[in-house]
Design a protein around this motif. Structure first.
Motif, PDB file in Angstrom:
ATOM      1  N   ALA A  63      -3.224  -3.414   7.274  1.00  0.00           N
ATOM      2  CA  ALA A  63      -4.098  -2.483   8.007  1.00  0.00           C
ATOM      3  C   ALA A  63      -5.319  -3.210   8.559  1.00  0.00           C
ATOM      4  CB  ALA A  63      -4.525  -1.339   7.094  1.00  0.00           C
ATOM      5  N   ARG A  64      -5.868  -4.139   7.785  1.00  0.00           N
ATOM      6  CA  ARG A  64      -7.020  -4.902   8.267  1.00  0.00           C
ATOM      7  C   ARG A  64      -6.642  -5.780   9.464  1.00  0.00           C
ATOM      8  NH1 ARG A  64      -9.389  -6.583   2.404  1.00  0.00           N
ATOM      9  NH2 ARG A  64     -10.588  -4.685   2.049  1.00  0.00           N
ATOM     10  N   VAL A  65      -5.474  -6.429   9.397  1.00  0.00           N
ATOM     11  CA  VAL A  65      -5.014  -7.268  10.503  1.00  0.00           C
ATOM     12  C   VAL A  65      -4.799  -6.418  11.749  1.00  0.00           C
ATOM     13  CG1 VAL A  65      -3.076  -8.682  11.313  1.00  0.00           C
ATOM     14  CG2 VAL A  65      -4.029  -9.066   9.047  1.00  0.00           C
ATOM     15  N   ALA A  66      -4.166  -5.253  11.594  1.00  0.00           N
ATOM     16  CA  ALA A  66      -3.923  -4.368  12.736  1.00  0.00           C
ATOM     17  C   ALA A  66      -5.235  -3.860  13.322  1.00  0.00           C
ATOM     18  CB  ALA A  66      -3.033  -3.198  12.317  1.00  0.00           C
ATOM     19  N   SER A  67      -6.182  -3.533  12.467  1.00  0.00           N
ATOM     20  CA  SER A  67      -7.476  -3.054  12.945  1.00  0.00           C
ATOM     21  C   SER A  67      -8.204  -4.149  13.712  1.00  0.00           C
ATOM     22  CB  SER A  67      -8.319  -2.592  11.752  1.00  0.00           C
ATOM     23  OG  SER A  67      -9.608  -2.243  12.163  1.00  0.00           O
ATOM     24  N   VAL A  79       7.608   3.524 -12.366  1.00  0.00           N
ATOM     25  CA  VAL A  79       6.694   2.461 -11.948  1.00  0.00           C
ATOM     26  C   VAL A  79       7.028   1.165 -12.675  1.00  0.00           C
ATOM     27  CG1 VAL A  79       4.280   1.700 -12.056  1.00  0.00           C
ATOM     28  CG2 VAL A  79       4.829   3.978 -11.225  1.00  0.00           C
ATOM     29  N   ARG A  80       7.347   1.253 -13.953  1.00  0.00           N
ATOM     30  CA  ARG A  80       7.690   0.044 -14.726  1.00  0.00           C
ATOM     31  C   ARG A  80       8.988  -0.590 -14.253  1.00  0.00           C
ATOM     32  NH1 ARG A  80       6.263   2.544 -20.591  1.00  0.00           N
ATOM     33  NH2 ARG A  80       4.008   2.329 -20.428  1.00  0.00           N
ATOM     34  N   SER A  81       9.900   0.195 -13.681  1.00  0.00           N
ATOM     35  CA  SER A  81      11.189  -0.336 -13.254  1.00  0.00           C
ATOM     36  C   SER A  81      11.138  -0.980 -11.873  1.00  0.00           C
ATOM     37  CB  SER A  81      12.247   0.772 -13.256  1.00  0.00           C
ATOM     38  OG  SER A  81      12.002   1.678 -12.192  1.00  0.00           O
ATOM     39  N   ARG A  82      10.037  -0.862 -11.184  1.00  0.00           N
ATOM     40  CA  ARG A  82       9.914  -1.433  -9.838  1.00  0.00           C
ATOM     41  C   ARG A  82       9.851  -2.950  -9.910  1.00  0.00           C
ATOM     42  NH1 ARG A  82       9.964   1.836  -5.384  1.00  0.00           N
ATOM     43  NH2 ARG A  82       8.666   0.257  -4.457  1.00  0.00           N
ATOM     44  N   GLU A  83      10.464  -3.638  -8.923  1.00  0.00           N
ATOM     45  CA  GLU A  83      10.393  -5.093  -8.862  1.00  0.00           C
ATOM     46  C   GLU A  83       8.996  -5.555  -8.493  1.00  0.00           C
ATOM     47  OE1 GLU A  83      13.270  -6.975  -6.395  1.00  0.00           O
ATOM     48  OE2 GLU A  83      14.943  -5.926  -7.332  1.00  0.00           O
ATOM     49  N   ILE A  84       8.393  -4.877  -7.523  1.00  0.00           N
ATOM     50  CA  ILE A  84       7.045  -5.216  -7.071  1.00  0.00           C
ATOM     51  C   ILE A  84       6.100  -4.127  -7.570  1.00  0.00           C
ATOM     52  CG2 ILE A  84       5.599  -5.628  -5.066  1.00  0.00           C
ATOM     53  CD1 ILE A  84       8.137  -6.378  -3.532  1.00  0.00           C
ATOM     54  N   PRO A  85       5.060  -4.494  -8.304  1.00  0.00           N
ATOM     55  CA  PRO A  85       4.123  -3.478  -8.817  1.00  0.00           C
ATOM     56  C   PRO A  85       3.420  -2.741  -7.679  1.00  0.00           C
ATOM     57  CG  PRO A  85       3.767  -5.609  -9.885  1.00  0.00           C
ATOM     58  CD  PRO A  85       4.726  -5.834  -8.766  1.00  0.00           C
ATOM     59  N   PRO A  86       3.056  -1.491  -7.894  1.00  0.00           N
ATOM     60  CA  PRO A  86       2.371  -0.699  -6.868  1.00  0.00           C
ATOM     61  C   PRO A  86       1.058  -1.332  -6.405  1.00  0.00           C
ATOM     62  CG  PRO A  86       3.150   0.732  -8.605  1.00  0.00           C
ATOM     63  CD  PRO A  86       3.375  -0.666  -9.064  1.00  0.00           C
ATOM     64  N   THR A  87       0.355  -2.045  -7.281  1.00  0.00           N
ATOM     65  CA  THR A  87      -0.899  -2.676  -6.865  1.00  0.00           C
ATOM     66  C   THR A  87      -0.647  -3.741  -5.808  1.00  0.00           C
ATOM     67  OG1 THR A  87      -0.723  -4.179  -8.748  1.00  0.00           O
ATOM     68  CG2 THR A  87      -2.106  -2.238  -9.038  1.00  0.00           C
ATOM     69  N   VAL A  88       0.438  -4.496  -5.960  1.00  0.00           N
ATOM     70  CA  VAL A  88       0.770  -5.527  -4.966  1.00  0.00           C
ATOM     71  C   VAL A  88       1.120  -4.863  -3.633  1.00  0.00           C
ATOM     72  CG1 VAL A  88       2.382  -7.385  -4.403  1.00  0.00           C
ATOM     73  CG2 VAL A  88       1.504  -7.167  -6.734  1.00  0.00           C
ATOM     74  N   LEU A  89       1.879  -3.774  -3.690  1.00  0.00           N
ATOM     75  CA  LEU A  89       2.223  -3.058  -2.459  1.00  0.00           C
ATOM     76  C   LEU A  89       0.974  -2.502  -1.778  1.00  0.00           C
ATOM     77  CD1 LEU A  89       5.400  -1.100  -3.627  1.00  0.00           C
ATOM     78  CD2 LEU A  89       5.307  -3.118  -2.157  1.00  0.00           C
ATOM     79  N   ALA A  90       0.042  -1.995  -2.559  1.00  0.00           N
ATOM     80  CA  ALA A  90      -1.192  -1.456  -1.983  1.00  0.00           C
ATOM     81  C   ALA A  90      -2.031  -2.569  -1.362  1.00  0.00           C
ATOM     82  CB  ALA A  90      -1.992  -0.728  -3.066  1.00  0.00           C
ATOM     83  N   GLN A  91      -2.110  -3.716  -2.022  1.00  0.00           N
ATOM     84  CA  GLN A  91      -2.864  -4.841  -1.463  1.00  0.00           C
ATOM     85  C   GLN A  91      -2.235  -5.322  -0.164  1.00  0.00           C
ATOM     86  OE1 GLN A  91      -2.834  -7.578  -4.734  1.00  0.00           O
ATOM     87  NE2 GLN A  91      -4.550  -6.588  -5.775  1.00  0.00           N
ATOM     88  N   ARG A  92      -0.902  -5.378  -0.125  1.00  0.00           N
ATOM     89  CA  ARG A  92      -0.197  -5.793   1.089  1.00  0.00           C
ATOM     90  C   ARG A  92      -0.468  -4.818   2.232  1.00  0.00           C
ATOM     91  NH1 ARG A  92       6.016  -6.277   0.338  1.00  0.00           N
ATOM     92  NH2 ARG A  92       5.306  -7.836  -1.144  1.00  0.00           N
ATOM     93  N   ALA A  93      -0.397  -3.529   1.945  1.00  0.00           N
ATOM     94  CA  ALA A  93      -0.640  -2.524   2.984  1.00  0.00           C
ATOM     95  C   ALA A  93      -2.079  -2.592   3.489  1.00  0.00           C
ATOM     96  CB  ALA A  93      -0.323  -1.132   2.433  1.00  0.00           C
TER      97      ALA A  93
END
Length: 88
Positions: free
Chosen positions: A69-73, A51-65
């Motif tokens: 999902a909200r836009v698609a809904s 997780v520390r080696s990722r360029e984009i933190p998992p929280t940012v990826l979760a917020q993007r997803a």
């Protein structure tokens, strides 16, 4: 009758073998638990490093997803309302 055997309704139990088996079972359980703890610690460390080696933190990826999902809904809801509110 041997001293390490007892009779209970014709059921003969070798007490020394029973005690030895119980001790070995206990030792095996402790070793198994220690091994499982080591595996969990190794996996947790590897996951934390990944997780520390990722360029984009998992929280940012979760917020993007979640935003996608909200836009698609919303788009799906608008399309459904447009389809069902038109007089046919």
């Amino acid at each position: 009758m041997a001293t390490n055997e007892s009779y209970l309704s014709g059921f003969r139990v070798n007490r020394s073998m029973l005690a030895g088996g119980a001790v070995l079972t206990g030792v095996g359980a402790v070793l198994g638990a220690a091994g499982a703890a080591m595996v969990c610690a190794a996996l947790a460390t590897a996951g934390r490093d990944w997780v520390r080696s990722r360029e984009i933190p998992p929280t940012v990826l979760a917020q993007r997803a979640l935003r996608e999902a909200r836009v698609a809904s919303s788009a799906g809801w608008q399309a459904w309302r447009a389809e069902h509110s038109s007089p046919n």
